[in-house]
Design an enzyme around this catalytic site. Structure first.
Site, PDB file in Angstrom:
ATOM      1  N   ARG A   1       0.797  -1.173   0.187  1.00  0.00           N
ATOM      2  CA  ARG A   1      -0.042  -0.124   0.059  1.00  0.00           C
ATOM      3  C   ARG A   1       0.783   1.340   0.045  1.00  0.00           C
ATOM      4  O   ARG A   1       1.971   1.220   0.607  1.00  0.00           O
ATOM      5  CB  ARG A   1      -0.908   0.252   1.461  1.00  0.00           C
ATOM      6  CG  ARG A   1      -1.943  -0.952   1.122  1.00  0.00           C
ATOM      7  CD  ARG A   1      -3.060  -0.758   0.181  1.00  0.00           C
ATOM      8  NE  ARG A   1      -4.209  -1.612   0.274  1.00  0.00           N
ATOM      9  CZ  ARG A   1      -4.402  -2.397  -0.718  1.00  0.00           C
ATOM     10  NH1 ARG A   1      -3.455  -2.763  -1.507  1.00  0.00           N
ATOM     11  NH2 ARG A   1      -5.498  -3.248  -0.641  1.00  0.00           N
TER      12      ARG A   1
ATOM     13  N   GLU B   1      -4.619   7.573  -5.111  1.00  0.00           N
ATOM     14  CA  GLU B   1      -4.428   6.599  -6.278  1.00  0.00           C
ATOM     15  C   GLU B   1      -6.024   7.264  -6.893  1.00  0.00           C
ATOM     16  O   GLU B   1      -6.953   7.616  -5.995  1.00  0.00           O
ATOM     17  CB  GLU B   1      -4.731   5.387  -6.030  1.00  0.00           C
ATOM     18  CG  GLU B   1      -3.457   4.780  -5.526  1.00  0.00           C
ATOM     19  CD  GLU B   1      -3.354   3.279  -5.208  1.00  0.00           C
ATOM     20  OE1 GLU B   1      -4.164   2.756  -5.281  1.00  0.00           O
ATOM     21  OE2 GLU B   1      -2.180   2.841  -4.997  1.00  0.00           O
TER      22      GLU B   1
ATOM     23  N   HIS C   1      -1.512   0.415  -9.878  1.00  0.00           N
ATOM     24  CA  HIS C   1      -2.267  -0.750  -8.622  1.00  0.00           C
ATOM     25  C   HIS C   1      -2.873  -1.884  -9.639  1.00  0.00           C
ATOM     26  O   HIS C   1      -3.948  -2.238  -9.326  1.00  0.00           O
ATOM     27  CB  HIS C   1      -3.237   0.055  -7.792  1.00  0.00           C
ATOM     28  CG  HIS C   1      -3.533  -0.891  -6.833  1.00  0.00           C
ATOM     29  ND1 HIS C   1      -3.598   0.147  -5.354  1.00  0.00           N
ATOM     30  CD2 HIS C   1      -3.634  -1.913  -6.453  1.00  0.00           C
ATOM     31  CE1 HIS C   1      -4.153  -0.843  -4.560  1.00  0.00           C
ATOM     32  NE2 HIS C   1      -3.765  -2.087  -5.084  1.00  0.00           N
TER      33      HIS C   1
HETATM   34  P1  NAP Z   1      -0.608 -11.507   4.818  1.00  0.00           P
HETATM   35  O1  NAP Z   1      -0.439 -12.923   4.698  1.00  0.00           O
HETATM   36  O2  NAP Z   1      -1.541 -10.987   6.115  1.00  0.00           O
HETATM   37  O3  NAP Z   1       0.879 -10.915   5.102  1.00  0.00           O
HETATM   38  C1  NAP Z   1       1.404  -9.803   5.493  1.00  0.00           C
HETATM   39  C2  NAP Z   1       2.315 -10.000   6.536  1.00  0.00           C
HETATM   40  O4  NAP Z   1       2.929  -8.805   7.018  1.00  0.00           O
HETATM   41  C3  NAP Z   1       2.032 -10.904   7.588  1.00  0.00           C
HETATM   42  O5  NAP Z   1       3.013 -12.067   7.917  1.00  0.00           O
HETATM   43  C4  NAP Z   1       2.147  -9.929   8.886  1.00  0.00           C
HETATM   44  O6  NAP Z   1       2.558 -10.499  10.151  1.00  0.00           O
HETATM   45  C5  NAP Z   1       3.319  -9.160   8.367  1.00  0.00           C
HETATM   46  N1  NAP Z   1       3.349  -7.858   8.950  1.00  0.00           N
HETATM   47  C6  NAP Z   1       2.770  -7.072   9.615  1.00  0.00           C
HETATM   48  N2  NAP Z   1       3.189  -5.850  10.298  1.00  0.00           N
HETATM   49  C7  NAP Z   1       4.360  -6.026   9.910  1.00  0.00           C
HETATM   50  C8  NAP Z   1       5.577  -5.137  10.154  1.00  0.00           C
HETATM   51  N3  NAP Z   1       5.537  -4.046  10.937  1.00  0.00           N
HETATM   52  N4  NAP Z   1       6.755  -5.485   9.892  1.00  0.00           N
HETATM   53  C9  NAP Z   1       6.898  -6.720   9.100  1.00  0.00           C
HETATM   54  N5  NAP Z   1       5.759  -7.635   8.768  1.00  0.00           N
HETATM   55  C10 NAP Z   1       4.732  -7.127   9.293  1.00  0.00           C
HETATM   56  O7  NAP Z   1      -0.998 -10.755   3.766  1.00  0.00           O
HETATM   57  P2  NAP Z   1      -0.910 -10.914   2.077  1.00  0.00           P
HETATM   58  O8  NAP Z   1      -1.959 -11.616   1.452  1.00  0.00           O
HETATM   59  O9  NAP Z   1       0.705 -11.175   1.842  1.00  0.00           O
HETATM   60  O10 NAP Z   1      -0.980  -9.272   1.470  1.00  0.00           O
HETATM   61  C11 NAP Z   1      -0.192  -8.312   2.007  1.00  0.00           C
HETATM   62  C12 NAP Z   1      -0.599  -6.784   1.801  1.00  0.00           C
HETATM   63  O11 NAP Z   1      -0.403  -6.806   0.162  1.00  0.00           O
HETATM   64  C13 NAP Z   1      -2.160  -6.570   1.687  1.00  0.00           C
HETATM   65  O12 NAP Z   1      -2.500  -6.360   3.087  1.00  0.00           O
HETATM   66  C14 NAP Z   1      -2.545  -5.578   0.772  1.00  0.00           C
HETATM   67  O13 NAP Z   1      -2.273  -4.222   1.322  1.00  0.00           O
HETATM   68  C15 NAP Z   1      -1.250  -5.790  -0.204  1.00  0.00           C
HETATM   69  N6  NAP Z   1      -1.844  -6.179  -1.573  1.00  0.00           N
HETATM   70  C16 NAP Z   1      -1.501  -5.363  -2.666  1.00  0.00           C
HETATM   71  C17 NAP Z   1      -1.812  -5.743  -3.850  1.00  0.00           C
HETATM   72  C18 NAP Z   1      -1.561  -5.111  -5.241  1.00  0.00           C
HETATM   73  O14 NAP Z   1      -2.382  -4.834  -5.918  1.00  0.00           O
HETATM   74  N7  NAP Z   1      -0.534  -4.193  -5.151  1.00  0.00           N
HETATM   75  C19 NAP Z   1      -2.815  -7.105  -4.020  1.00  0.00           C
HETATM   76  C20 NAP Z   1      -2.810  -7.729  -2.989  1.00  0.00           C
HETATM   77  C21 NAP Z   1      -2.375  -7.364  -1.850  1.00  0.00           C
HETATM   78  P3  NAP Z   1       1.387 -10.944  11.049  1.00  0.00           P
HETATM   79  O15 NAP Z   1       0.513 -11.823  10.434  1.00  0.00           O
HETATM   80  O16 NAP Z   1       2.152 -11.540  12.437  1.00  0.00           O
HETATM   81  O17 NAP Z   1       0.753  -9.732  11.535  1.00  0.00           O
END
Ligand code: NAP
Length: 336
Positions: A237, A266, A285
């Site tokens: 994000r 955005e 995005h």
């Molecule tokens: P996820 O499986 O929940 O992975 C996020 C990871 O980040 C989790 O392991 C979380 O740990 C960790 N985290 C949280 N706070 C942190 C910090 N301060 N420092 C280091 N690590 C931290 O989510 P995901 O499915 O991989 O998606 C991640 C993010 O990608 C989404 O939330 C979204 O904003 C973004 N995204 C973007 C797009 C795009 O179009 N560009 C598409 C999809 C997703 P914990 O679980 O222990 O909290």
């Protein structure tokens, strides 16, 4: 019982039909000027909402007294006031898992494009400026073998790590609240603190969710602590990054290049220096934007909504709506 469903972002026809078969459906996207009034007119009777890319805060919820569930067609839930949802007892569902590999592909494309200057060099050809062999000023930098730092090692971060370690021979460092075990990457990745990762990685990728604790996390001090000439890629994000600090780091040469799929505002404002910066590869995005994945997201979000409105447990619920500490239900509740 037929309920009132408000669709606030377009859905594939067959998914819309699934909703219409069970409920009274209004389609109105508040981000489209001509549909905004219709959205707010339908809100007071709405029991279910489905869509994405629109902020649903207390002021919106206050206009929806019958609302039971919001089904987000996204994995990130930063557009929703989680505390207000919790206080009002409104269920929030999302679409983890089905977009993981596609988003990792996009992030890796940005890694490649930034390092090998793909867009600038393709434009050179397109614009008829390939009139002799390119000189060293247009050479890129190797990706294979470089150290990749991944900030946020969840589903998408791990999918990026597999591509990097197994496909490109890249040692992976990751920062994450907890260590992660991936048998296929034993010996190829290390769990480190962010302070250790930044000075050691050649390429840093952000895949953290946007929460109170990650907002502005990539700031001037953190860019300064990165290896000089490193590359930064943001696939999570925009608000995770202090964009003014990023620009300063690019202008000073502290960073070699940046690949950005997401921005604080955005669509990216026309006057944003990031739009035309020579060392930035900017995308609109599109992390999950393939036909297959966007369909899978819409299908999962539709199922989540139908389940919740029927009083069943949705496949993917965002649990514990406390802002800054989002916890998702266990793996068995996720569609992979
Ligand atoms: P996820 O499986 O929940 O992975 C996020 C990871 O980040 C989790 O392991 C979380 O740990 C960790 N985290 C949280 N706070 C942190 C910090 N301060 N420092 C280091 N690590 C931290 O989510 P995901 O499915 O991989 O998606 C991640 C993010 O990608 C989404 O939330 C979204 O904003 C973004 N995204 C973007 C797009 C795009 O179009 N560009 C598409 C999809 C997703 P914990 O679980 O222990 O909290």
């Amino acid at each position: 019982m037929r309920k009132n469903v408000l669709v606030f972002r377009e859905l594939p026809d067959d998914q819309l039909a699934r909703l219409q078969a069970a409920h009274q459906v209004t389609v109105a996207n508040p981000r489209v000027a001509e549909q905004r009034d219709a959205f707010f007119a339908a809100l007071p009777a709405a029991q279910g909402l489905i869509g994405s890319s629109f902020s649903i805060d207390e002021s919106v919820l206050a206009q929806a007294p019958w609302l039971e569930v919001v089904s987000s067609i996204s994995v990130g839930v930063d557009n929703y006031d989680l505390q207000a949802f919790r206080q009002r007892g409104i269920v929030l569902t999302h679409t983890p898992g089905v977009l993981t590999e596609t988003t990792a592909d996009t992030i890796f494309a940005l890694v490649m494009a930034s390092s090998r200057r793909i867009v600038a060099l393709a434009n050179l050809v397109r614009e008829g400026r390939w009139t002799s062999n390119i000189d060293t000023s247009l050479f890129g930098w190797d990706v294979h073998g470089k150290t990749l730092g991944i900030v946020g090692f969840g589903r998408i971060g791990q999918a990026v790590a597999r591509r990097a370690a197994l496909g490109f021979g890249m040692p992976v460092l990751y920062s994450n609240p907890r260590a992660v075990e991936l048998p296929e990457l034993i010996g190829r990745m290390s769990h480190v603190s962010l302070d250790t990762l930044l000075p050691r990685a050649d390429i840093v990728v952000s895949t953290v969710p946007l929460t109170d604790s990650t907002r502005g996390m990539m700031n001037a001090q953190r860019f300064a602590s990165m290896k000089r000439g490193a590359i930064f890629v943001n696939g999570s994000r925009g608000a995770v990054v202090d964009e003014t600090a990023l620009l300063a780091a690019l202008d000073s040469g502290q960073l070699r290049a940046a690949g950005l799929d997401v921005f604080a505002v955005e669509p990216l404002p026309l006057d944003s220096p990031l739009r035309i910066h020579p060392h930035v590869t900017a995308l609109p995005h599109i992390g999950s934007a393939t036909h297959e994945t966007r369909y899978a997201m819409a299908e999962l979000a539709t199922s989540n909504l139908l389940q919740a409105l029927a009083g069943q447990r949705p496949t993917c619920t965002v649990a514990n709506h406390a802002a800054g500490s989002i916890k998702i239900l266990g793996d068995s509740d996720r569609l992979r």
